[in-house]
Design an enzyme around this catalytic site. Sequence first.
Site, mmCIF file in Angstrom:
data_model
loop_
_atom_site.group_PDB
_atom_site.id
_atom_site.type_symbol
_atom_site.label_atom_id
_atom_site.label_comp_id
_atom_site.label_asym_id
_atom_site.label_seq_id
_atom_site.Cartn_x
_atom_site.Cartn_y
_atom_site.Cartn_z
ATOM 1 N N THR A 292 -23.645 -6.237 -62.384
ATOM 2 C CA THR A 292 -22.516 -5.618 -63.313
ATOM 3 C C THR A 292 -21.392 -5.349 -63.011
ATOM 4 O OG1 THR A 292 -21.415 -3.968 -62.072
ATOM 5 C CG2 THR A 292 -23.428 -2.659 -64.194
ATOM 6 N N LEU B 266 -20.779 -13.568 -58.195
ATOM 7 C CA LEU B 266 -20.982 -14.132 -59.762
ATOM 8 C C LEU B 266 -20.105 -13.551 -60.738
ATOM 9 C CD1 LEU B 266 -24.887 -13.152 -59.875
ATOM 10 C CD2 LEU B 266 -23.726 -16.080 -59.851
ATOM 11 N N GLU C 8 -18.657 -5.632 -61.093
ATOM 12 C CA GLU C 8 -18.217 -5.009 -59.954
ATOM 13 C C GLU C 8 -19.545 -4.605 -59.245
ATOM 14 O OE1 GLU C 8 -16.967 -0.586 -60.367
ATOM 15 O OE2 GLU C 8 -16.770 -0.275 -58.893
ATOM 16 N N HIS D 181 -30.244 -5.009 -52.945
ATOM 17 C CA HIS D 181 -28.609 -5.039 -51.586
ATOM 18 C C HIS D 181 -29.970 -4.327 -50.413
ATOM 19 C CE1 HIS D 181 -25.243 -4.647 -50.286
ATOM 20 N NE2 HIS D 181 -25.190 -3.765 -49.882
ATOM 21 N N GLU E 188 -38.529 -3.986 -49.432
ATOM 22 C CA GLU E 188 -38.110 -5.171 -50.071
ATOM 23 C C GLU E 188 -38.981 -5.889 -50.966
ATOM 24 O OE1 GLU E 188 -34.470 -7.184 -49.158
ATOM 25 O OE2 GLU E 188 -34.106 -5.812 -47.302
ATOM 26 N N MET F 87 -26.331 -15.213 -52.262
ATOM 27 C CA MET F 87 -25.704 -14.936 -51.269
ATOM 28 C C MET F 87 -23.549 -15.525 -52.026
ATOM 29 S SD MET F 87 -26.598 -13.276 -49.129
ATOM 30 C CE MET F 87 -26.002 -12.755 -48.441
ATOM 31 N N ARG F 88 -23.710 -15.178 -53.290
ATOM 32 C CA ARG F 88 -22.576 -15.249 -53.844
ATOM 33 C C ARG F 88 -22.251 -14.596 -55.781
ATOM 34 N NH1 ARG F 88 -19.459 -20.055 -53.860
ATOM 35 N NH2 ARG F 88 -19.740 -20.129 -56.460
ATOM 36 N N SER G 248 -37.709 -14.762 -48.873
ATOM 37 C CA SER G 248 -38.884 -13.819 -48.342
ATOM 38 C C SER G 248 -39.502 -13.244 -49.455
ATOM 39 C CB SER G 248 -38.519 -13.174 -47.407
ATOM 40 O OG SER G 248 -38.145 -12.630 -47.441
ATOM 41 N N ASN G 249 -37.683 -12.473 -50.362
ATOM 42 C CA ASN G 249 -38.133 -11.492 -51.593
ATOM 43 C C ASN G 249 -38.551 -12.597 -52.470
ATOM 44 O OD1 ASN G 249 -37.049 -8.387 -51.311
ATOM 45 N ND2 ASN G 249 -35.754 -9.808 -50.958
HETATM 46 C C1 GRF Z 1 -32.813 -9.423 -47.762
HETATM 47 O O1 GRF Z 1 -32.549 -8.405 -46.835
HETATM 48 C C2 GRF Z 1 -32.173 -8.915 -48.985
HETATM 49 O O2 GRF Z 1 -31.652 -8.070 -48.984
HETATM 50 C C3 GRF Z 1 -30.612 -9.539 -49.009
HETATM 51 O O3 GRF Z 1 -30.687 -10.959 -48.634
HETATM 52 C C4 GRF Z 1 -31.643 -10.953 -47.531
HETATM 53 C C5 GRF Z 1 -32.630 -11.840 -47.358
HETATM 54 O O4 GRF Z 1 -33.613 -11.616 -48.598
HETATM 55 N N1 GRF Z 1 -30.147 -9.550 -50.380
HETATM 56 P P1 GRF Z 1 -34.518 -13.190 -48.247
HETATM 57 O O5 GRF Z 1 -35.282 -13.102 -47.540
HETATM 58 O O6 GRF Z 1 -34.019 -14.833 -48.650
HETATM 59 O O7 GRF Z 1 -34.777 -13.206 -50.119
#
Ligand code: GRF
Length: 195
Positions: A147, A99, A149, A115, A180, A96-97, A12-13
Amino acid sequence: KNIVVLISGQGSNMQAIVRAARDRQWGRRWGARLAGVVSNRPEAAGLAWAQAEGLPTVALDHRAYASREAFDAALIQAIDGLCPPGPFLVVLAGFMRILTPGFVEHYAGRLINIHPSLLPAFPGLHTHERALQAGCRFAGATVHRVTAELDHGEYLDQVVVPVMPDDSADTLAARVLTQEHLMYPRVIERLLAAG
Ligand code: GRF
């Protein structure tokens, strides 16, 4: 100025960024273009949406790689391959990895992430559950440079939302996600304007 967006799920972002690029004419104003959308999950719903938008997409199933380093090397090839010799900006959007330092180094200064918490509070996962558990009255999201970290780079922007007494993690997440979608395009546009 090529932008590549990395996703793992709904995207969605990414969708908000694609719409902002079109509606706010990033191409005409800054020569910016969405070079493609890359996912570590072939079944990510955002890939189908991007394809329907006519955007190039690449799906690299991270389970097909022997190591994190091997996956990240393939990811670099895919990203740079979309826009040789490489993008102006790599945007992690629901990616969601974790890096590797090698990947972060390769895109040093060109890598940002969103985040779903008011960093430095709640780095890592399940941020809304943790905010509710802690009794927070406010929650939000942070866009930051990436970064080596996890979730620790320079903060580029933050948004705040109130926590309601009857909030669940899902209702809070939805309220944060709405913000977001306004913040991320704003940050990218600022980076484009600054060159
Ligand atoms: C969102 O909460 C974003 O902050 C996090 O992943 C969630 C889903 O994001 N990183 P999206 O809908 O896949 O962009």
